[in-house]
Design a protein around this motif. Structure first.
Motif, short mmCIF file in Angstrom:
data_model
loop_
_atom_site.label_atom_id
_atom_site.label_comp_id
_atom_site.label_asym_id
_atom_site.label_seq_id
_atom_site.Cartn_x
_atom_site.Cartn_y
_atom_site.Cartn_z
N UNK A 48 -2.22 1.37 6.87
CA UNK A 48 -0.98 1.88 6.28
C UNK A 48 -0.37 0.85 5.36
N UNK A 49 0.86 1.13 4.93
CA UNK A 49 1.46 0.24 3.93
C UNK A 49 1.81 -1.13 4.55
N UNK A 66 8.35 -0.52 -5.26
CA UNK A 66 8.28 0.93 -5.00
C UNK A 66 7.58 1.28 -3.69
N UNK A 67 7.82 0.47 -2.66
CA UNK A 67 7.29 0.82 -1.34
C UNK A 67 5.92 0.25 -1.03
N UNK A 68 5.41 -0.60 -1.92
CA UNK A 68 4.11 -1.23 -1.63
C UNK A 68 4.23 -2.18 -0.45
N UNK A 96 15.36 0.49 -0.96
CA UNK A 96 15.13 1.50 0.09
C UNK A 96 14.12 1.04 1.12
N UNK A 97 13.43 -0.07 0.83
CA UNK A 97 12.25 -0.39 1.64
C UNK A 97 12.52 -1.43 2.73
N UNK A 98 13.55 -1.14 3.54
CA UNK A 98 13.93 -2.05 4.63
C UNK A 98 13.91 -1.27 5.94
#
Ligand code: PHE
Length: 366
Positions: free
Chosen positions: A39-40, A111-113, A135-137
């Motif tokens: 996954x990421x 961007x969410x990488x 947003x990626x927290x």
């Protein structure tokens, strides 16, 4: 330590590194993406003063690899990543906020990488600051109207619960009983994980010894649980049943291992072995049972992720308590194979990720 940044990156087995110099704070931002098989890439953001930027980079590389093992070992569909804000000096409050916001902008640009969260040197409040820009927290609750971050989950108590499970499994392996009443456990580092762990251990009836570079904090935690305080330099040579390192990594090394007077090691610190192969063997040669840190410390990741998925606290606790079984299995397997537990568990987890690192064996469509 003389490796340059180029040498460190050349010698690393991960995917890529994003790096940037932050002029206003004179610090470096490092984001290491180790693996995305499951996954990421995901992992916490560590912020502290390092002697040299390369030391911060090395930490990011090693910690990101540790996250790959942690997620895979815990059966979570995430990849390994980690970020480090390598400070050259301590920051004032205003400067700290501004630096975290700039880090948040870098994070958002990916961007969410990579997704971040709390780690050593950062707090839930810091995560809320980063979340103003990205947003990626992990662990952020937002105000449904404005989308503004209002609070962040502290993974520390979840990690502590998982460490307790890991300590039980380690005690089981050594003494044939998972019971902790009457055992002596030495907790190194009483921060976000070590402090709640010390409390949980005291509740189990264990004798708790604590040491911290911040001696006032050690005294405070010890006083609350009737524990004893050790000076930082006494930690390694003090007799105990289980040593639980819950601060920085690489504390199991050629200098400390001969000093240890414990029967087992199980703690939350990431990358406890300075040299994975040699120091794992050194511990084994001394008859000290070492629970793989990436299994023991998975509670924080489980807590953050299961909370975000809407699970109840009871369900989350149950999932975290499974760490006892994963550590127990790893220790039994290693003992059966006459191997150091960390090396054995790592080999098994990497194999479960497929044949990455073995060029030619995993070509798509072949
Ligand atoms: N930094 C902690 C850890 O390494 C908690 C965390 C887990 C933060 C997963 C972000 C993502 O386990």
């Amino acid at each position: 330590m003389s490796d340059s940044m180029q040498d460190l990156i050349q010698g690393w087995d991960g995917l890529s590194v994003i790096l940037r110099y932050d002029e206003p704070s004179q610090s470096w931002f490092f984001i290491a993406l180790h693996d995305s098989t499951l996954g990421r890439p995901t992992g916490g953001c560590r912020m502290k003063v390092y002697p040299r930027p390369a030391d911060g980079l090395l930490d990011a590389l090693r910690l990101a690899r540790g996250m790959t093992l942690k997620f895979a070992g815990a059966g979570l569909a995430y990849g390994g990543g980690k970020s480090v804000i390598a400070l050259s000096r301590p920051l004032g409050d205003g400067e700290r906020t501004a630096t975290l916001l700039r880090f948040g902008h870098l994070l958002e640009s990916l961007r969410g990488a990579y997704w971040t969260g709390e780690d050593l040197g950062t707090t839930p409040e810091d995560m809320a600051v980063i979340a103003q820009a990205s947003r990626y927290v992990h662990g952020i609750q937002r105000n449904p109207e404005g989308g503004e971050p209002v609070a962040a989950t502290d993974p520390g108590p979840y990690t502590a619960r998982g460490v307790l499970a890991g300590i039980r499994a380690t005690a089981h392996q050594i003494f044939g009983s998972r019971e902790l009443a009457g055992r002596t456990v030495l907790v190194q580092g009483v921060g976000d994980v070590g402090a709640p762990l010390a409390r949980l251990l005291a509740d189990e009836g264990a004798t708790v010894l604590v040491g911290d570079v911040d001696e006032a904090r050690a005294r405070e935690v010890a006083a609350a649980i009737n524990g004893a305080v050790l000076r930082p330099e006494e930690v390694y040579r003090t007799p105990c049943d289980i040593f639980a390192p819950c601060a920085v990594g690489a504390i199991l090394n050629r200098e400390t291992i001969p000093e240890l007077r414990c029967r087992g090691v199980a703690g939350a610190a990431n990358n406890q072995l300075a040299d994975e192969a040699a120091d794992g063997e050194r511990l084994r040669a001394r008859g000290i049972v070492h629970a793989p840190d990436f299994l023991v410390s998975a509670g924080g990741a489980l807590g953050l992720i299961y909370r975000a998925r809407g699970h109840t606290e009871a369900e989350i606790r149950e999932r975290i308590d499974e760490i006892e079984t994963s550590v127990r299995t790893a220790l039994l397997e290693a003992a059966a194979q006459n191997e150091a537990p960390h090396a054995a568990a790592e080999r098994r987890v990497l194999a479960s990720l497929g044949t990455r690192g073995d060029p030619g064996a995993s070509e798509p469509g072949s």
